[in-house]
Enzyme design. Structure first.
Site, PDB file in Angstrom:
ATOM      1  CE1 TYR A 129      -6.903   5.307 -11.195  1.00 10.07           C
ATOM      2  CE2 TYR A 129      -5.045   6.243 -11.997  1.00 10.07           C
ATOM      3  CZ  TYR A 129      -6.393   6.123 -11.818  1.00 10.07           C
ATOM      4  OH  TYR A 129      -7.396   7.347 -12.335  1.00 10.07           O
ATOM      5  CB  VAL A 146     -15.097  14.386 -12.362  1.00 11.19           C
ATOM      6  CG1 VAL A 146     -15.513  14.572 -13.817  1.00 11.19           C
ATOM      7  CG2 VAL A 146     -13.211  14.523 -12.328  1.00 11.19           C
ATOM      8  N   GLY A 167     -18.091  11.982  -6.745  1.00 12.00           N
ATOM      9  CA  GLY A 167     -16.603  12.147  -6.722  1.00 12.00           C
ATOM     10  C   GLY A 167     -16.342  13.724  -7.151  1.00 12.00           C
ATOM     11  CD1 TRP A 178      -1.034  14.415 -12.617  1.00  9.97           C
ATOM     12  CD2 TRP A 178      -0.034  16.227 -12.131  1.00  9.97           C
ATOM     13  NE1 TRP A 178       0.207  14.398 -12.771  1.00  9.97           N
ATOM     14  CE2 TRP A 178       0.934  15.317 -12.219  1.00  9.97           C
ATOM     15  CE3 TRP A 178       0.360  17.512 -11.415  1.00  9.97           C
ATOM     16  CZ2 TRP A 178       2.271  15.597 -11.986  1.00  9.97           C
ATOM     17  CZ3 TRP A 178       1.791  17.707 -11.410  1.00  9.97           C
ATOM     18  CH2 TRP A 178       2.759  16.758 -11.467  1.00  9.97           C
ATOM     19  CE1 TYR A 193     -14.741  13.390 -17.991  1.00 11.79           C
ATOM     20  CE2 TYR A 193     -16.308  11.825 -17.066  1.00 11.79           C
ATOM     21  CZ  TYR A 193     -15.804  12.997 -17.628  1.00 11.79           C
ATOM     22  OH  TYR A 193     -16.712  13.970 -17.811  1.00 11.79           O
ATOM     23  CB  THR A 242      -5.412   7.858 -15.723  1.00  7.55           C
ATOM     24  OG1 THR A 242      -4.405   8.286 -15.055  1.00  7.55           O
ATOM     25  CG2 THR A 242      -5.329   6.383 -15.872  1.00  7.55           C
ATOM     26  CG  ASP A 243      -1.762  11.552 -15.912  1.00  7.22           C
ATOM     27  OD1 ASP A 243      -2.567  11.028 -15.333  1.00  7.22           O
ATOM     28  OD2 ASP A 243      -1.001  12.292 -15.546  1.00  7.22           O
ATOM     29  CE1 TYR A 286     -10.262  -0.176  -4.845  1.00  4.84           C
ATOM     30  CE2 TYR A 286      -7.929   0.899  -5.746  1.00  4.84           C
ATOM     31  CZ  TYR A 286      -8.553   0.225  -4.753  1.00  4.84           C
ATOM     32  OH  TYR A 286      -8.186  -0.301  -3.560  1.00  4.84           O
ATOM     33  CB  THR A 287      -9.537   7.667  -7.674  1.00  3.17           C
ATOM     34  OG1 THR A 287     -10.105   7.671  -6.751  1.00  3.17           O
ATOM     35  CG2 THR A 287     -10.331   7.636  -9.007  1.00  3.17           C
TER      36      THR A 287
HETATM   37  N1  LIG Z   1      -8.298  12.302  -9.352  1.00  9.08           N
HETATM   38  C1  LIG Z   1      -7.020  12.317 -10.209  1.00  9.08           C
HETATM   39  O1  LIG Z   1      -6.064  13.029 -10.141  1.00  9.08           O
HETATM   40  C2  LIG Z   1      -7.311  11.741 -11.729  1.00  9.08           C
HETATM   41  C3  LIG Z   1      -6.573  11.677 -12.610  1.00  9.08           C
HETATM   42  C4  LIG Z   1      -6.539  11.067 -13.838  1.00  9.08           C
HETATM   43  C5  LIG Z   1      -7.812  10.576 -14.104  1.00  9.08           C
HETATM   44  N2  LIG Z   1      -8.761  10.381 -12.952  1.00  9.08           N
HETATM   45  C6  LIG Z   1     -10.150   9.741 -13.594  1.00  9.08           C
HETATM   46  O2  LIG Z   1     -11.242  10.656 -13.730  1.00  9.08           O
HETATM   47  C7  LIG Z   1     -12.297  10.243 -13.217  1.00  9.08           C
HETATM   48  C8  LIG Z   1     -13.071  10.888 -11.840  1.00  9.08           C
HETATM   49  O3  LIG Z   1     -11.901  10.889 -10.965  1.00  9.08           O
HETATM   50  P1  LIG Z   1     -12.187  11.726  -9.575  1.00  9.08           P
HETATM   51  O4  LIG Z   1     -11.002  12.222  -9.254  1.00  9.08           O
HETATM   52  O5  LIG Z   1     -13.565  12.629  -9.615  1.00  9.08           O
HETATM   53  O6  LIG Z   1     -12.466  10.397  -8.540  1.00  9.08           O
HETATM   54  P2  LIG Z   1     -13.012  10.458  -7.083  1.00  9.08           P
HETATM   55  O7  LIG Z   1     -13.219  11.706  -6.559  1.00  9.08           O
HETATM   56  O8  LIG Z   1     -12.532   9.105  -6.471  1.00  9.08           O
HETATM   57  O9  LIG Z   1     -14.590   9.831  -7.428  1.00  9.08           O
HETATM   58  C9  LIG Z   1     -14.875   8.464  -7.787  1.00  9.08           C
HETATM   59  C10 LIG Z   1     -16.168   8.113  -7.376  1.00  9.08           C
HETATM   60  O10 LIG Z   1     -16.455   6.720  -7.585  1.00  9.08           O
HETATM   61  C11 LIG Z   1     -17.247   6.030  -6.636  1.00  9.08           C
HETATM   62  N3  LIG Z   1     -16.914   4.739  -6.442  1.00  9.08           N
HETATM   63  C12 LIG Z   1     -15.602   3.931  -6.313  1.00  9.08           C
HETATM   64  N4  LIG Z   1     -16.097   2.533  -6.228  1.00  9.08           N
HETATM   65  C13 LIG Z   1     -17.319   2.612  -6.593  1.00  9.08           C
HETATM   66  C14 LIG Z   1     -18.403   1.467  -6.856  1.00  9.08           C
HETATM   67  N5  LIG Z   1     -17.869   0.212  -6.507  1.00  9.08           N
HETATM   68  N6  LIG Z   1     -19.585   1.596  -7.054  1.00  9.08           N
HETATM   69  C15 LIG Z   1     -19.975   2.920  -6.935  1.00  9.08           C
HETATM   70  N7  LIG Z   1     -19.087   3.936  -7.002  1.00  9.08           N
HETATM   71  C16 LIG Z   1     -18.125   3.817  -6.714  1.00  9.08           C
HETATM   72  C17 LIG Z   1     -16.553   6.707  -5.448  1.00  9.08           C
HETATM   73  O11 LIG Z   1     -17.157   6.675  -4.408  1.00  9.08           O
HETATM   74  P3  LIG Z   1     -16.508   6.724  -2.849  1.00  9.08           P
HETATM   75  O12 LIG Z   1     -15.399   7.768  -2.819  1.00  9.08           O
HETATM   76  O13 LIG Z   1     -17.651   6.668  -2.034  1.00  9.08           O
HETATM   77  O14 LIG Z   1     -15.761   5.461  -2.910  1.00  9.08           O
HETATM   78  C18 LIG Z   1     -16.567   8.312  -5.870  1.00  9.08           C
HETATM   79  O15 LIG Z   1     -17.578   8.857  -5.677  1.00  9.08           O
HETATM   80  C19 LIG Z   1     -11.908   8.608 -12.744  1.00  9.08           C
HETATM   81  O16 LIG Z   1     -12.137   7.852 -13.957  1.00  9.08           O
HETATM   82  C20 LIG Z   1     -10.458   8.744 -12.600  1.00  9.08           C
HETATM   83  O17 LIG Z   1      -9.676   7.561 -12.891  1.00  9.08           O
HETATM   84  C21 LIG Z   1      -8.546  11.048 -11.719  1.00  9.08           C
END
Ligand SMILES: NC(=O)c1ccc[n+]([C@@H]2O[C@H](COP(=O)([O-])OP(=O)(O)OC[C@H]3O[C@@H](n4cnc5c(N)ncnc54)[C@H](OP(=O)(O)O)[C@@H]3O)[C@@H](O)[C@H]2O)c1
Length: 301
Positions: free
Chosen positions: A135, A15, A13, A160, A109, A111-112, A71-72
């Protein structure tokens, strides 16, 4: 510092990818995630499979579990709440139980989007969450699952997130600016754009301090819930403007309202997180969002 065994969940992902690089100085990183991803993990893990989660932790024998998977898909979650809850809450509770059994530290991690966005000043950690989307509800349930289990944990709420890899706002804006003459972006949602590298670097600094033999802080003082974002605030329009300024395409932008751009999930109008607690506790200096973006853009070339 004795090298730790670190189980990194979700290494491909946004992060997770940055964490993989930043954690190498702290210990041996054991990756777990989908097997079909471009960078296959060391251990196959599907977070909807509870038995699989327990097996992976048993096999990895970690001192630290870092959960960067989630699940993002914010809008999709509105019609797929069971899967979102399984990954963002139930699986997280199981990770917390497994971490407790092993006396491992769990880093997770959040979220806001756990906030309703009705304030107009930064949210501190003690403000009561009130998510307005599936979410946000599932991420809050994940936080609560960890807190109920207890043990040593760090819940890092961020916001974000963008970066050089994966699907994110920066990459979407750059692609659309190359495809279209005009771009409409929401200007009445306010937050703090945060580079995935900032998150990974801060996590690594925190772990370095946490395991340092010279650290005088107790574990009880260091563990808990923290807000972790870049400093400063802007709208999605302001963020897009700064991104496209680098390619002289900012004049393609039009500011619109949330009403003009309806989405399945409700987003908070204001979700700036106060980061003084994490900066003071761990001696971090978080960058202004524009500074971090400038470095990210320079790397992108
Ligand atoms: N992105 C944002 O803006 C944001 C904001 C606030 C907080 N966060 C938090 O920050 C953290 C990291 O976010 P990120 O943006 O790096 O997320 P990301 O790029 O969507 O990565 C999430 C990862 O989780 C994997 N995943 C999803 N379902 C899974 C499952 N059932 N089993 C194993 N792996 C699974 C995804 O694989 P696939 O992609 O192959 O499905 C992906 O590698 C998360 O906790 C998110 O909630 C993100």
């Amino acid at each position: 510092m004795i090298k730790k065994r670190i189980l990194l969940i979700g290494p491909d992902g946004q992060v997770g990818l940055q964490l993989h690089a930043c954690l190498q100085t702290i210990g041996q990183v054991i990756t777990a995630g989908w097997v079909q991803s471009p960078l296959p993990p060391m251990l196959a893990l599907d977070l909807t499979d509870h038995q699989n989660i327990r097996q992976v932790v048993a096999e990895a024998k970690p001192d630290v579990i870092i959960n960067a998977a989630a699940y993002t898909a914010v809008d999709k979650a509105e019609s797929d709440s069971d899967t979102a809850m399984a990954i963002n809450a139930t699986a997280v509770g199981i990770l917390a139980e497994e971490a407790l059994k092993r006396h491992a530290l769990l880093v997770h991690y959040s979220t806001d989007y756990v906030f309703n966005g009705k304030r107009c000043q930064p949210y501190h950690e003690d403000v009561t969450p009130d998510p307005r989307s599936v979410y946000g509800e599932t991420k809050l349930a994940g936080e609560q699952a960890i807190q109920t289990v207890g043990g040593d944990y760090l819940i890092l709420r961020t916001a974000w997130v963008y970066g050089l890899y994966g699907s994110n706002f920066l990459r979407t804006m750059q692609r659309l600016a190359n495809e279209r003459e005009r771009l409409s972006v929401v200007a009445d949602q306010i937050g703090s754009p945060t580079w995935s590298f900032t998150l990974a670097q801060a996590t690594s600094q925190i772990l370095n301090l946490y395991y340092s033999p010279f650290c005088t802080l107790s574990k009880a003082h260091m563990t808990g819930l923290y807000h972790l974002t870049a400093q400063g605030q802007t709208s999605w329009y302001g963020f897009a403007h700064e991104i496209l300024r680098y390619s002289q395409q900012a004049d393609k932008l039009t500011a619109i309202t949330t009403e003009d751009y309806p989405t399945p999930a409700t987003r908070p109008a204001y979700s700036v997180l106060a980061t003084d607690k994490i900066q003071t506790t761990f001696g971090l200096h978080l960058p202004q969002w524009q500074q971090a973006l400038a470095v990210c853009m320079a790397l992108r070339g």
